[in-house]
Scaffold this motif. Sequence first.
Motif, short mmCIF file in Angstrom:
data_model
loop_
_atom_site.label_atom_id
_atom_site.label_comp_id
_atom_site.label_asym_id
_atom_site.label_seq_id
_atom_site.Cartn_x
_atom_site.Cartn_y
_atom_site.Cartn_z
N ASP A 1 -4.83 19.03 -6.28
CA ASP A 1 -3.20 18.43 -6.94
C ASP A 1 -3.32 17.13 -5.72
OD1 ASP A 1 -2.44 20.69 -7.94
OD2 ASP A 1 -2.24 21.85 -6.03
N ALA A 2 -2.67 16.32 -6.50
CA ALA A 2 -2.61 14.84 -5.69
C ALA A 2 -1.29 14.28 -5.88
CB ALA A 2 -3.79 13.79 -6.23
N ARG B 1 0.92 -1.14 0.09
CA ARG B 1 -0.16 0.21 -0.13
C ARG B 1 0.85 1.20 0.13
NH1 ARG B 1 -5.37 -0.81 1.71
NH2 ARG B 1 -6.03 -2.99 1.92
N VAL B 2 0.09 2.30 -0.62
CA VAL B 2 0.70 3.57 -0.55
C VAL B 2 0.06 4.80 0.12
CG1 VAL B 2 2.54 3.35 -2.14
CG2 VAL B 2 0.18 3.94 -2.95
N ILE B 3 0.47 5.95 0.34
CA ILE B 3 -0.27 7.16 0.64
C ILE B 3 -0.62 7.98 -0.44
CG2 ILE B 3 -0.58 9.13 2.12
CD1 ILE B 3 -0.46 6.52 4.11
N LEU B 4 -2.01 8.35 -0.62
CA LEU B 4 -2.41 9.11 -1.55
C LEU B 4 -3.02 10.30 -0.95
CD1 LEU B 4 -3.56 10.16 -4.38
CD2 LEU B 4 -5.49 8.58 -3.82
N ALA B 5 -2.30 11.57 -1.22
CA ALA B 5 -2.86 12.79 -0.48
C ALA B 5 -3.44 13.90 -1.67
CB ALA B 5 -1.59 13.54 0.28
N ALA B 6 -4.49 14.28 -1.29
CA ALA B 6 -5.01 15.37 -2.46
C ALA B 6 -5.60 16.46 -1.86
CB ALA B 6 -6.12 14.58 -3.25
N ASP B 7 -5.16 17.66 -2.49
CA ASP B 7 -5.42 18.85 -1.62
C ASP B 7 -6.18 19.94 -2.43
OD1 ASP B 7 -2.98 19.37 -2.28
OD2 ASP B 7 -3.01 20.96 -1.02
N TYR B 8 -6.95 20.47 -2.19
CA TYR B 8 -7.55 21.68 -2.96
C TYR B 8 -6.48 22.85 -3.31
CZ TYR B 8 -12.24 20.09 -2.61
OH TYR B 8 -13.35 19.23 -2.88
N SER B 9 -6.41 23.26 -4.64
CA SER B 9 -5.35 24.47 -4.73
C SER B 9 -6.24 25.76 -4.71
CB SER B 9 -5.05 24.38 -6.30
OG SER B 9 -4.28 25.46 -6.79
N GLU C 1 -7.21 19.19 2.67
CA GLU C 1 -6.27 18.03 2.43
C GLU C 1 -7.19 16.85 2.60
OE1 GLU C 1 -1.93 16.16 2.55
OE2 GLU C 1 -2.31 17.85 3.63
N LEU C 2 -7.34 15.88 1.72
CA LEU C 2 -7.62 14.40 2.18
C LEU C 2 -6.55 13.59 1.92
CD1 LEU C 2 -11.16 14.17 0.58
CD2 LEU C 2 -10.59 14.64 2.97
N VAL C 3 -6.34 12.57 3.10
CA VAL C 3 -5.11 11.54 2.96
C VAL C 3 -5.89 10.27 2.91
CG1 VAL C 3 -2.91 10.69 3.94
CG2 VAL C 3 -3.75 13.15 4.15
N ILE D 1 -8.97 0.97 -0.96
CA ILE D 1 -8.64 2.31 -0.51
C ILE D 1 -9.64 2.70 0.68
CG2 ILE D 1 -10.50 2.86 -1.94
CD1 ILE D 1 -9.44 5.70 -2.43
N LYS D 2 -8.80 3.32 1.52
CA LYS D 2 -9.28 3.70 2.94
C LYS D 2 -9.04 5.35 3.12
CE LYS D 2 -9.12 2.84 7.87
NZ LYS D 2 -8.56 1.85 8.88
N MET D 3 -10.17 6.15 3.53
CA MET D 3 -9.94 7.70 3.97
C MET D 3 -9.41 7.37 5.17
SD MET D 3 -12.42 10.80 3.28
CE MET D 3 -13.58 9.67 2.58
N ILE D 4 -8.20 8.15 5.47
CA ILE D 4 -7.84 8.03 6.81
C ILE D 4 -7.42 9.36 7.61
CG2 ILE D 4 -6.41 5.80 6.44
CD1 ILE D 4 -3.87 7.34 6.14
N LEU D 5 -7.56 10.56 6.83
CA LEU D 5 -7.31 11.80 7.56
C LEU D 5 -7.71 12.96 6.61
CD1 LEU D 5 -5.97 13.23 9.84
CD2 LEU D 5 -3.83 13.03 8.59
N GLN D 6 -8.42 13.99 7.14
CA GLN D 6 -8.82 15.31 6.58
C GLN D 6 -7.91 16.39 7.37
OE1 GLN D 6 -12.04 17.58 7.86
NE2 GLN D 6 -10.88 19.09 6.66
N VAL D 7 -7.13 17.13 6.65
CA VAL D 7 -6.42 18.19 7.38
C VAL D 7 -6.63 19.42 6.38
CG1 VAL D 7 -3.90 19.13 8.00
CG2 VAL D 7 -4.50 16.69 8.13
#
Length: 261
Positions: free
Chosen positions: A250-251, A29-37, A212-214, A203-209
């Motif tokens: 951006d991801a 598994r890997v980490i996918l981070a996506a955040d609004y620009s 950004e969603l991780v 896939i699992k959603m693990i965090l919102q900061v």
Amino acid sequence: TEPNLQNIPIRTELGREIRKAFVAKDESRVILAADYSQIELRLLALMSGDKVLIQAFKDKVDIHRQTAAQINSIGIHEVSPDMRRAAKTINFGLLYGMGQRKLARELNISLGEAKTMIESYFAQFPSIRDYRAGCIAQAKAEGQVRTLFGRVLELPGIHSKNKGIQSEAERIAVNMPIQGSAADIIKMAMLAIHKLIRDDERIKMILQVHDELVFEVEKSYVEEAKKVVIREMEHAMPPKYREIVELAVDAGIGKSWFEAH
């Protein structure tokens, strides 16, 4: 909550080092981070109706360079790094109610220069000045402000006899509709994504900061997951708003949160 993941910094070297500690649970598994620009500036453009800002986002130009060019009355290619930095400070500062004193401190300039800079900004972006004034007028008339989606914040301090309390309420009246709308949008995106992935083991959603969603994603599924996440985040806002200002996401992908961001 201890430590609060919302507050792990990214701008400092130490904060970046800490993010290296957040890794996917195994090699598959890997980490996918996506955040609004620049979501808050996009919402400012949308909610103020400012034609220059709206066009800049449509043309995908550097918004801080565009602002610097406007307030200095020069071409976008003549903007220096210092001019862009000052414009970025103003763009974000005015969202959060920054006055000339704080701007002068942030940019290490005189009060007079800060005053001139703010006046020049509002001369070039009158619809933003009018939007700010409208937010404060609405708060005074109704005792509350609301997000683009109708979520309400009561502002009893707007009628306070104490000038400090009143000016803080005015700052919130300008800031909350934008910041609150951004918070609404990411929650709507999370709900939409959850509906699609809740039964998917890959896939699992693990965090919102903040913006950004991780996610933790199986390597074999990561490219498809990235497309799904970006699509749902960019379409979280209703079409009538997206026709005016589109959202951009951006991801990144990596073994750790640090690598993915």
